[in-house]
Design a protein around this motif. Sequence first.
Motif, PDB file in Angstrom:
ATOM      1  N   ASN A  79      18.310  -3.462 -68.983  1.00 55.06           N
ATOM      2  CA  ASN A  79      17.048  -2.796 -69.341  1.00 55.06           C
ATOM      3  C   ASN A  79      15.940  -3.776 -69.686  1.00 55.06           C
ATOM      4  O   ASN A  79      16.125  -4.992 -69.668  1.00 55.06           O
ATOM      5  N   MET A  80      14.788  -3.205 -70.010  1.00 52.81           N
ATOM      6  CA  MET A  80      13.601  -4.003 -70.349  1.00 52.81           C
ATOM      7  C   MET A  80      13.295  -3.973 -71.828  1.00 52.81           C
ATOM      8  O   MET A  80      12.437  -4.710 -72.301  1.00 52.81           O
ATOM      9  N   ASN A  81      13.957  -3.064 -72.535  1.00 51.49           N
ATOM     10  CA  ASN A  81      13.739  -2.980 -73.981  1.00 51.49           C
ATOM     11  C   ASN A  81      14.967  -2.371 -74.636  1.00 51.49           C
ATOM     12  O   ASN A  81      15.262  -1.194 -74.441  1.00 51.49           O
ATOM     13  N   MET A  82      15.687  -3.193 -75.362  1.00 54.19           N
ATOM     14  CA  MET A  82      16.952  -2.785 -75.936  1.00 54.19           C
ATOM     15  C   MET A  82      16.807  -1.585 -76.884  1.00 54.19           C
ATOM     16  O   MET A  82      17.569  -0.626 -76.792  1.00 54.19           O
ATOM     17  N   GLN A  83      15.826  -1.658 -77.792  1.00 56.32           N
ATOM     18  CA  GLN A  83      15.746  -0.639 -78.838  1.00 56.32           C
ATOM     19  C   GLN A  83      15.465   0.750 -78.257  1.00 56.32           C
ATOM     20  O   GLN A  83      15.996   1.749 -78.746  1.00 56.32           O
ATOM     21  N   SER A  84      14.638   0.808 -77.199  1.00 56.53           N
ATOM     22  CA  SER A  84      14.336   2.110 -76.591  1.00 56.53           C
ATOM     23  C   SER A  84      15.599   2.732 -76.005  1.00 56.53           C
ATOM     24  O   SER A  84      15.830   3.940 -76.119  1.00 56.53           O
ATOM     25  N   VAL A  85      16.418   1.908 -75.350  1.00 51.32           N
ATOM     26  CA  VAL A  85      17.632   2.442 -74.708  1.00 51.32           C
ATOM     27  C   VAL A  85      18.683   2.772 -75.772  1.00 51.32           C
ATOM     28  O   VAL A  85      19.380   3.787 -75.661  1.00 51.32           O
ATOM     29  N   ILE A  86      18.775   1.959 -76.797  1.00 56.02           N
ATOM     30  CA  ILE A  86      19.699   2.269 -77.909  1.00 56.02           C
ATOM     31  C   ILE A  86      19.343   3.648 -78.483  1.00 56.02           C
ATOM     32  O   ILE A  86      20.218   4.475 -78.750  1.00 56.02           O
ATOM     33  N   ARG A  87      18.048   3.899 -78.647  1.00 55.72           N
ATOM     34  CA  ARG A  87      17.588   5.198 -79.165  1.00 55.72           C
ATOM     35  C   ARG A  87      18.017   6.344 -78.262  1.00 55.72           C
ATOM     36  O   ARG A  87      18.527   7.365 -78.732  1.00 55.72           O
ATOM     37  N   ALA A  88      17.843   6.165 -76.949  1.00 56.87           N
ATOM     38  CA  ALA A  88      18.209   7.232 -75.998  1.00 56.87           C
ATOM     39  C   ALA A  88      19.715   7.475 -76.003  1.00 56.87           C
ATOM     40  O   ALA A  88      20.167   8.629 -75.995  1.00 56.87           O
ATOM     41  N   VAL A  89      20.486   6.396 -76.016  1.00 61.48           N
ATOM     42  CA  VAL A  89      21.952   6.534 -76.011  1.00 61.48           C
ATOM     43  C   VAL A  89      22.405   7.226 -77.301  1.00 61.48           C
ATOM     44  O   VAL A  89      23.265   8.106 -77.280  1.00 61.48           O
ATOM     45  N   THR A  90      21.788   6.854 -78.403  1.00 57.67           N
ATOM     46  CA  THR A  90      22.151   7.442 -79.693  1.00 57.67           C
ATOM     47  C   THR A  90      21.739   8.914 -79.740  1.00 57.67           C
ATOM     48  O   THR A  90      22.520   9.766 -80.172  1.00 57.67           O
ATOM     49  N   ASP A  91      20.539   9.236 -79.265  1.00 54.95           N
ATOM     50  CA  ASP A  91      20.064  10.627 -79.306  1.00 54.95           C
ATOM     51  C   ASP A  91      20.901  11.544 -78.413  1.00 54.95           C
ATOM     52  O   ASP A  91      21.101  12.708 -78.723  1.00 54.95           O
ATOM     53  N   THR A  92      21.375  11.022 -77.280  1.00 54.94           N
ATOM     54  CA  THR A  92      22.171  11.875 -76.377  1.00 54.94           C
ATOM     55  C   THR A  92      23.641  11.895 -76.761  1.00 54.94           C
ATOM     56  O   THR A  92      24.350  12.848 -76.459  1.00 54.94           O
ATOM     57  N   GLY A  93      24.124  10.821 -77.395  1.00 56.44           N
ATOM     58  CA  GLY A  93      25.550  10.734 -77.750  1.00 56.44           C
ATOM     59  C   GLY A  93      26.396  10.100 -76.664  1.00 56.44           C
ATOM     60  O   GLY A  93      27.621  10.140 -76.710  1.00 56.44           O
ATOM     61  N   MET A  94      25.753   9.494 -75.681  1.00 58.38           N
ATOM     62  CA  MET A  94      26.516   8.842 -74.609  1.00 58.38           C
ATOM     63  C   MET A  94      27.181   7.564 -75.087  1.00 58.38           C
ATOM     64  O   MET A  94      26.924   7.079 -76.174  1.00 58.38           O
ATOM     65  N   ARG A  95      28.035   7.017 -74.224  1.00 58.18           N
ATOM     66  CA  ARG A  95      28.588   5.686 -74.462  1.00 58.18           C
ATOM     67  C   ARG A  95      27.893   4.734 -73.484  1.00 58.18           C
ATOM     68  O   ARG A  95      27.625   5.097 -72.338  1.00 58.18           O
ATOM     69  N   ALA A  96      27.585   3.529 -73.953  1.00 56.34           N
ATOM     70  CA  ALA A  96      26.881   2.599 -73.059  1.00 56.34           C
ATOM     71  C   ALA A  96      27.217   1.154 -73.385  1.00 56.34           C
ATOM     72  O   ALA A  96      27.586   0.817 -74.514  1.00 56.34           O
ATOM     73  N   VAL A  97      27.107   0.334 -72.367  1.00 57.53           N
ATOM     74  CA  VAL A  97      27.259  -1.105 -72.503  1.00 57.53           C
ATOM     75  C   VAL A  97      25.917  -1.688 -72.068  1.00 57.53           C
ATOM     76  O   VAL A  97      25.567  -1.639 -70.888  1.00 57.53           O
ATOM     77  N   LEU A  98      25.163  -2.191 -73.034  1.00 57.56           N
ATOM     78  CA  LEU A  98      23.757  -2.506 -72.770  1.00 57.56           C
ATOM     79  C   LEU A  98      23.500  -4.003 -72.623  1.00 57.56           C
ATOM     80  O   LEU A  98      24.061  -4.826 -73.359  1.00 57.56           O
ATOM     81  N   SER A  99      22.642  -4.339 -71.682  1.00 58.72           N
ATOM     82  CA  SER A  99      22.174  -5.721 -71.565  1.00 58.72           C
ATOM     83  C   SER A  99      20.663  -5.704 -71.373  1.00 58.72           C
ATOM     84  O   SER A  99      20.132  -4.836 -70.685  1.00 58.72           O
ATOM     85  N   ARG A 100      19.988  -6.645 -72.013  1.00 57.28           N
ATOM     86  CA  ARG A 100      18.553  -6.835 -71.787  1.00 57.28           C
ATOM     87  C   ARG A 100      18.416  -7.702 -70.547  1.00 57.28           C
ATOM     88  O   ARG A 100      19.049  -8.765 -70.466  1.00 57.28           O
ATOM     89  N   GLY A 101      17.669  -7.269 -69.565  1.00 59.45           N
ATOM     90  CA  GLY A 101      17.464  -8.091 -68.376  1.00 59.45           C
ATOM     91  C   GLY A 101      16.829  -9.414 -68.770  1.00 59.45           C
ATOM     92  O   GLY A 101      15.765  -9.435 -69.394  1.00 59.45           O
ATOM     93  N   LEU A 102      17.503 -10.523 -68.445  1.00 60.78           N
ATOM     94  CA  LEU A 102      17.019 -11.839 -68.865  1.00 60.78           C
ATOM     95  C   LEU A 102      16.450 -12.588 -67.675  1.00 60.78           C
ATOM     96  O   LEU A 102      17.107 -12.749 -66.649  1.00 60.78           O
ATOM     97  N   VAL A 103      15.206 -13.023 -67.845  1.00 57.97           N
ATOM     98  CA  VAL A 103      14.533 -13.813 -66.824  1.00 57.97           C
ATOM     99  C   VAL A 103      14.002 -15.046 -67.544  1.00 57.97           C
ATOM    100  O   VAL A 103      13.418 -14.912 -68.622  1.00 57.97           O
ATOM    101  N   GLY A 104      14.219 -16.225 -66.995  1.00 58.10           N
ATOM    102  CA  GLY A 104      13.722 -17.405 -67.713  1.00 58.10           C
ATOM    103  C   GLY A 104      13.802 -18.692 -66.925  1.00 58.10           C
ATOM    104  O   GLY A 104      14.564 -18.805 -65.955  1.00 58.10           O
TER     105      GLY A 104
END
Length: 426
Positions: free
Chosen positions: A123-148
């Motif tokens: 994803n592009m923003n960890m906290q936004s996706v954490i919020r969505a996963v938490t609000d829906t109750g899903m299970r997720a394995v999250l990574s912030r897309g890293l470019v550098g």
Amino acid sequence: MKIKINKIKALFYNDKGAYIKECDIYINGNKIVSIGQKPEDFAADKIINGNKKLAIPGLINAHTHSYMSVFRNIADDLSFEDWLFGRINPLEDKLTEEDIYWGAMLACIEMIKTGTTCFVDMNMNMQSVIRAVTDTGMRAVLSRGLVGKGNDEGGRKRLEETIDAYKNCKNDNISFLLGPHAPYTCDCEYLKIVTDTAKKYNLGMTIHLSESENEVENIKKAHKMSPIELMDKIGLFEAPVIAAHCVWLSDNDIKILADKNVSVATNPKSNLKLANGIAPLTKMHDHGINITIGTDSTASNNSLNMFSEMNYTALLHKGVTHDPTVINASDVLRFATKNAAIAVSNKNLGEIKEGMLADITILDIDCPQFYPENELVSALVYSAAGYETDTVIINGRILMENKILTTVDTERVYAECERVIERIDR
Ligand SMILES: [Zn+2]
């Protein structure tokens, strides 16, 4: 909560593959506590009638970008480069944290409605996706897309964002990976920094590898080796890695992936749609590589329906190899469940089994595509559409019952996603 699923046909695995057996399933809290035998003093708070239903382990989408759901059907029939650099990247730059949340919410709705209980996200923003996963109750394995590039500030910040989320996230349904985007968006020095960080925190990684022919040619020009060989040289595969795509592979690449226990997330529909080719899945399977299945994002698919993805995975490689015996229905179901659980390093996922986490998808099979009931393992891969999904349990919690979502106001999510795209693109 204690749940009893009464007399239901369910999908299990043994050494020979997937099979169906009718049984009672007992859930206590977030775990499956028994199959068949009623545990002592078990008084169910909730009974689910299993008549004309089929229970399967919740499907695991091993590669997606949930926030990109707002880009569904917005950039089609374009070359990979025009699609990514010409259309998607400029739109991404306009997304706010709130937009990313609504995109991820839409993705979660679609995944739950088609039987997916866990997804690996870049994803592009960890906290936004954490919020969505938490609000829906899903299970997720999250990574912030890293470019550098090297130790540049942007790359460092994105890495810090991941570690910060990893240290502070209180949701047990969420785990983390580091997500270096690809060898063409991260230079070698940055990839080394990311690898060292993964080892320091004992985290796995996920990365796009050998997705397009151009990518492989460019990396070969710059480094005199393939993307897989380059990652191996950098030491990336010393941590557990889920490599997405892996379409353009040499025999040596396949050997490296097998030797280093790299899990591969194949994305057949995305690869077809962007004309990136067809992964040599049969060869990878023959080499014992842990194969999983991902949808990639709705911008390149254009759905997050794992049933559709399983169907393509099973059919495509028979066509390419001219051999109908390769990659059978049982293999494909295993890719989307047990293998994916191995890829995300969670021993308690991927099977309906005593002691496992209660992530169960229940399909309503009282529909034409499931009659006559000759072989349900085949029906799941060759006949199902995905929207037979009737009830979804994740971590022992019912997130959808009789096709009604219990945690999400779907109309609100649809309206917010329309508003996002109205603002940034219309
Ligand atoms: Zn991707």
